[in-house]
Design a protein around this motif. Structure first.
Motif, PDB file in Angstrom:
ATOM      1  N   PHE A   2     -19.212  -7.678   9.895  1.00 59.19           N
ATOM      2  CA  PHE A   2     -17.931  -7.164   9.430  1.00 59.19           C
ATOM      3  C   PHE A   2     -16.763  -8.043   9.860  1.00 59.19           C
ATOM      4  O   PHE A   2     -15.688  -7.949   9.323  1.00 59.19           O
ATOM      5  N   THR A   3     -16.985  -8.854  10.863  1.00 62.40           N
ATOM      6  CA  THR A   3     -15.886  -9.684  11.340  1.00 62.40           C
ATOM      7  C   THR A   3     -15.786 -10.940  10.488  1.00 62.40           C
ATOM      8  O   THR A   3     -16.785 -11.522  10.098  1.00 62.40           O
ATOM      9  N   GLN A   4     -14.578 -11.303  10.198  1.00 64.59           N
ATOM     10  CA  GLN A   4     -14.356 -12.550   9.478  1.00 64.59           C
ATOM     11  C   GLN A   4     -13.077 -13.171  10.006  1.00 64.59           C
ATOM     12  O   GLN A   4     -12.201 -12.494  10.511  1.00 64.59           O
ATOM     13  N   LYS A   5     -13.033 -14.467   9.914  1.00 69.69           N
ATOM     14  CA  LYS A   5     -11.849 -15.156  10.401  1.00 69.69           C
ATOM     15  C   LYS A   5     -10.724 -14.963   9.394  1.00 69.69           C
ATOM     16  O   LYS A   5     -10.895 -15.234   8.207  1.00 69.69           O
ATOM     17  N   ASP A  28      -9.020 -10.904  -1.325  1.00 69.12           N
ATOM     18  CA  ASP A  28     -10.288 -11.545  -0.972  1.00 69.12           C
ATOM     19  C   ASP A  28     -10.845 -10.980   0.334  1.00 69.12           C
ATOM     20  O   ASP A  28     -12.051 -10.717   0.444  1.00 69.12           O
ATOM     21  N   ILE A  29      -9.979 -10.789   1.312  1.00 69.80           N
ATOM     22  CA  ILE A  29     -10.401 -10.211   2.596  1.00 69.80           C
ATOM     23  C   ILE A  29     -10.948  -8.802   2.371  1.00 69.80           C
ATOM     24  O   ILE A  29     -12.018  -8.448   2.873  1.00 69.80           O
ATOM     25  N   ALA A  30     -10.222  -7.998   1.593  1.00 78.12           N
ATOM     26  CA  ALA A  30     -10.650  -6.620   1.330  1.00 78.12           C
ATOM     27  C   ALA A  30     -11.981  -6.583   0.591  1.00 78.12           C
ATOM     28  O   ALA A  30     -12.878  -5.825   0.960  1.00 78.12           O
ATOM     29  N   SER A  31     -12.141  -7.417  -0.426  1.00 80.51           N
ATOM     30  CA  SER A  31     -13.394  -7.386  -1.191  1.00 80.51           C
ATOM     31  C   SER A  31     -14.561  -7.892  -0.350  1.00 80.51           C
ATOM     32  O   SER A  31     -15.671  -7.360  -0.437  1.00 80.51           O
ATOM     33  N   ASN A  32     -14.348  -8.906   0.497  1.00 76.90           N
ATOM     34  CA  ASN A  32     -15.411  -9.377   1.399  1.00 76.90           C
ATOM     35  C   ASN A  32     -15.815  -8.292   2.389  1.00 76.90           C
ATOM     36  O   ASN A  32     -17.000  -8.102   2.664  1.00 76.90           O
ATOM     37  N   ASN A 105      -7.927   0.217   0.039  1.00 77.46           N
ATOM     38  CA  ASN A 105      -6.589  -0.096  -0.448  1.00 77.46           C
ATOM     39  C   ASN A 105      -5.830  -0.778   0.684  1.00 77.46           C
ATOM     40  O   ASN A 105      -6.237  -0.737   1.832  1.00 77.46           O
ATOM     41  N   ILE A 106      -4.746  -1.404   0.329  1.00 77.83           N
ATOM     42  CA  ILE A 106      -4.001  -2.233   1.269  1.00 77.83           C
ATOM     43  C   ILE A 106      -2.616  -1.630   1.463  1.00 77.83           C
ATOM     44  O   ILE A 106      -1.926  -1.328   0.488  1.00 77.83           O
ATOM     45  N   ASN A 107      -2.230  -1.441   2.718  1.00 79.70           N
ATOM     46  CA  ASN A 107      -0.887  -0.968   3.049  1.00 79.70           C
ATOM     47  C   ASN A 107      -0.106  -2.123   3.657  1.00 79.70           C
ATOM     48  O   ASN A 107      -0.549  -2.728   4.622  1.00 79.70           O
ATOM     49  N   LYS A 108       1.067  -2.372   3.076  1.00 84.77           N
ATOM     50  CA  LYS A 108       1.938  -3.436   3.575  1.00 84.77           C
ATOM     51  C   LYS A 108       3.263  -2.795   3.962  1.00 84.77           C
ATOM     52  O   LYS A 108       3.783  -1.965   3.229  1.00 84.77           O
ATOM     53  N   LYS A 109       3.787  -3.188   5.104  1.00 86.17           N
ATOM     54  CA  LYS A 109       5.069  -2.647   5.550  1.00 86.17           C
ATOM     55  C   LYS A 109       5.917  -3.763   6.137  1.00 86.17           C
ATOM     56  O   LYS A 109       5.424  -4.614   6.869  1.00 86.17           O
ATOM     57  N   ILE A 110       7.184  -3.709   5.815  1.00 80.62           N
ATOM     58  CA  ILE A 110       8.175  -4.577   6.456  1.00 80.62           C
ATOM     59  C   ILE A 110       9.302  -3.662   6.904  1.00 80.62           C
ATOM     60  O   ILE A 110       9.824  -2.889   6.113  1.00 80.62           O
ATOM     61  N   LEU A 124      -5.837  -2.579   6.133  1.00 83.80           N
ATOM     62  CA  LEU A 124      -6.848  -2.326   5.116  1.00 83.80           C
ATOM     63  C   LEU A 124      -7.395  -0.928   5.364  1.00 83.80           C
ATOM     64  O   LEU A 124      -7.928  -0.646   6.436  1.00 83.80           O
ATOM     65  N   ASN A 125      -7.219  -0.014   4.413  1.00 87.18           N
ATOM     66  CA  ASN A 125      -7.759   1.336   4.512  1.00 87.18           C
ATOM     67  C   ASN A 125      -9.066   1.388   3.738  1.00 87.18           C
ATOM     68  O   ASN A 125      -9.092   1.071   2.553  1.00 87.18           O
ATOM     69  N   VAL A 126     -10.143   1.777   4.417  1.00 83.76           N
ATOM     70  CA  VAL A 126     -11.469   1.816   3.819  1.00 83.76           C
ATOM     71  C   VAL A 126     -11.957   3.265   3.798  1.00 83.76           C
ATOM     72  O   VAL A 126     -11.840   3.975   4.791  1.00 83.76           O
TER      73      VAL A 126
END
Length: 164
Positions: A2-5, A28-32, A105-110, A124-126
């Motif tokens: 599950f770990t990826q750089k 790409d990170i989410a799909s991997n 899904n991906i949550n982005k916050k600024i 990344l919410n799985v």
């Protein structure tokens, strides 16, 4: 695995006074991650999981792998609600079955962080849905996990009006 750089500098770009998220890289990170997760769950169910790290988590996965997805064995006596029969009788297996309903899904916050800083977070919410199989009964197991990809504070310029 599950770990990826993850190269955090590829997750977003800061140009002048704007920040843009690099959605191709993030997707790409989410799909991997989802691919690796589904592949691991299927391997555990088939009994073909062969990861070699020595973590306690991996030892538990190897045990589930040897039992081809069986996560527990419960004596039939435990169904009688009688304390004296709790550990008696043959055991039945509780097994999971992969339903391929893993999603993300991906949550982005600024957000502003102090006078001249911005806090950026990308998570990344799985969601995993498995079917738990017990003789004469089945139930769906649904769980949500949040995996933080980056939390970074970026320094900006101090506004001129703040310095007189």
């Amino acid at each position: 695995s599950f770990t990826q750089k993850i190269d955090t500098h590829k997750l977003y770009k800061k140009e002048n006074n704007s920040i843009s998220f690099q959605m191709n890289y993030i997707n790409d990170i989410a799909s991997n991650y989802i691919h690796n997760l589904e592949e691991t769950l299927l391997k555990l169910e088939e009994g073909s999981y062969q990861e070699n790290n020595h973590s306690p988590y991996n030892k538990k996965l190897l045990k589930i792998n040897q039992q081809k997805g069986i996560v527990a064995r419960i004596p039939i006596g435990s169904l009688t609600n009688n304390i004296f029969l709790q550990d008696r009788g043959p055991s039945f297996s509780i097994k999971y079955k992969t339903l391929s309903l893993t999603s993300s899904n991906i949550n982005k916050k600024i957000k502003n962080y102090g006078i001249n800083h911005l806090a950026i977070s990308i998570d990344l919410n799985v969601t995993i849905v498995l079917q738990i199989l017990v003789p004469l009964y089945h139930e769906h197991f649904k769980e949500n996990y949040t995996i933080p990809l980056v939390y970074e504070v970026i320094e900006g310029e101090v506004p001129s009006w703040y310095q007189n």
